[in-house]
Design an enzyme around this catalytic site. Structure first.
Site, mmCIF file in Angstrom:
data_model
loop_
_atom_site.group_PDB
_atom_site.id
_atom_site.type_symbol
_atom_site.label_atom_id
_atom_site.label_comp_id
_atom_site.label_asym_id
_atom_site.label_seq_id
_atom_site.Cartn_x
_atom_site.Cartn_y
_atom_site.Cartn_z
ATOM 1 C CB CYS A 134 -0.969 -0.009 1.282
ATOM 2 S SG CYS A 134 -2.162 1.374 1.040
ATOM 3 C CB CYS A 137 -0.539 2.538 3.877
ATOM 4 S SG CYS A 137 -2.272 2.019 3.600
ATOM 5 C CG ASP A 138 3.219 1.403 4.288
ATOM 6 O OD1 ASP A 138 2.723 1.667 5.566
ATOM 7 O OD2 ASP A 138 2.777 0.242 4.203
#
Length: 307
Positions: A134, A137-138
């Protein structure tokens, strides 16, 4: 046989949020956590984009907080995996762990989706230490660093261009001699100066160590030659697999296997069955959208039971 007003299958932000709302509505929900208690966030380290945690929060801690909140309002949270369901009539029948049978007046499905990985031992070793599925997300953790994205479709190209806005350089590793993405997405990738597309390459090994995490990747070209690239992050963008095998033939699914819901609701093709989180969301797949859909499912379920 045990009976439940509301049975929630699956945990994670969607399942736990549904349990919070259903509990506060005095629906006495029973929640089975499933094969991966807490969902995909338990495989990541720090989560920085979930509202309410200005300094970020460990993924496991976030799930523990949501679980504790649901339990505080009276949700009956249990370990166990739903192994068989019968949605042909109400009350629905659900078998857990192959033996425990429950009758449910309503059902909330929050079984999530699993990211597809390459299956490399080194990939598994560094999951959460530089290996991610992701970018949204990261990606923030890799600002001004070099990273790689695996995949050649729209998702891979979208993640590569997103990372290019943060990172110094992005390698896009594509096993075919072409991109499968839409023409517009391809043009965006080729127009982004800090994206290098490596056609006809496969990842042979993710390189790194216990202290630093991912430090590089060893790639193998279709002609057998190999090269190594120095990277800090390794992102998989080869798709997700919704955990819907249990509902095949009973709920309407889309061509990828995601549960279809009525637009703007959590209602599925079976009255009294609701879906929340990644199991019905092939597009956003974020913790906050999953939590929001868990709230929707609980509210839809409450209205259904009232009427």
């Amino acid at each position: 046989m045990e009976k439940a007003k509301v049975l929630i299958i699956g945990s994670g932000p969607a399942g736990f949020t549904a349990a919070i709302y259903a509990s506060r509505a005095n629906l006495q929900p029973v929640l089975y956590e499933g094969i991966e208690p807490g969902g995909q966030l338990t495989t990541t380290t720090e989560v920085e984009n979930f509202p309410g945690y200005p300094e970020g929060v460990d993924g496991n801690q976030l799930m523990a907080d949501l679980r504790k909140q649901a339990a505080r309002f009276g949700a009956d949270i249990r370990a166990g995996i739903a192994t068989r369901v019968d949605l042909s009539q109400r009350p629905f029948r659900v078998v857990v762990d192959g033996s425990t049978e429950i009758e449910a007046e309503s059902l909330i499905v929050a079984t999530g989706a699993s990211a597809k990985y390459l299956g490399l031992p080194s990939e598994t070793k560094f999951r959460g230490q530089g290996v991610s599925a992701c970018a949204t997300c990261d990606g923030f953790f890799y600002r001004r660093k070099d990273v790689a994205v695996v995949g050649g479709g729209d998702t891979a190209c979208e993640e590569a261009t997103y990372l290019a806005s943060l990172c110094r350089k992005v390698y896009l590793i594509v096993r075919k001699p072409f991109l499968r993405a839409s023409k517009a997405m391809q043009e965006r990738v080729f127009a982004t100066e800090n994206i290098e597309v490596l056609f006809e390459h496969n990842t042979a090994e993710v390189l790194g160590d216990d202290a630093a995490g991912v430090t590089g990747a060893r790639l193998r070209k279709s002609d057998g030659t190999e090269r190594e690239i120095a990277i800090s992050g390794f992102f998989l963008a080869i798709g997700h697999h919704p955990n819907t095998e249990l509902f095949a033939g009973q709920l309407e699914l889309d061509e990828e296997g995601y549960i279809r819901v009525e637009p703007g609701t959590s209602r599925t093709s079976v009255e009294g069955v609701f879906a929340a989180g990644d199991v019905k969301d092939p597009r956003y797949r974020q913790a906050i959208t999953a939590a929001g859909s868990g709230c929707m499912a609980a509210l839809d379920c409450e209205r259904f039971l009232l009427h």
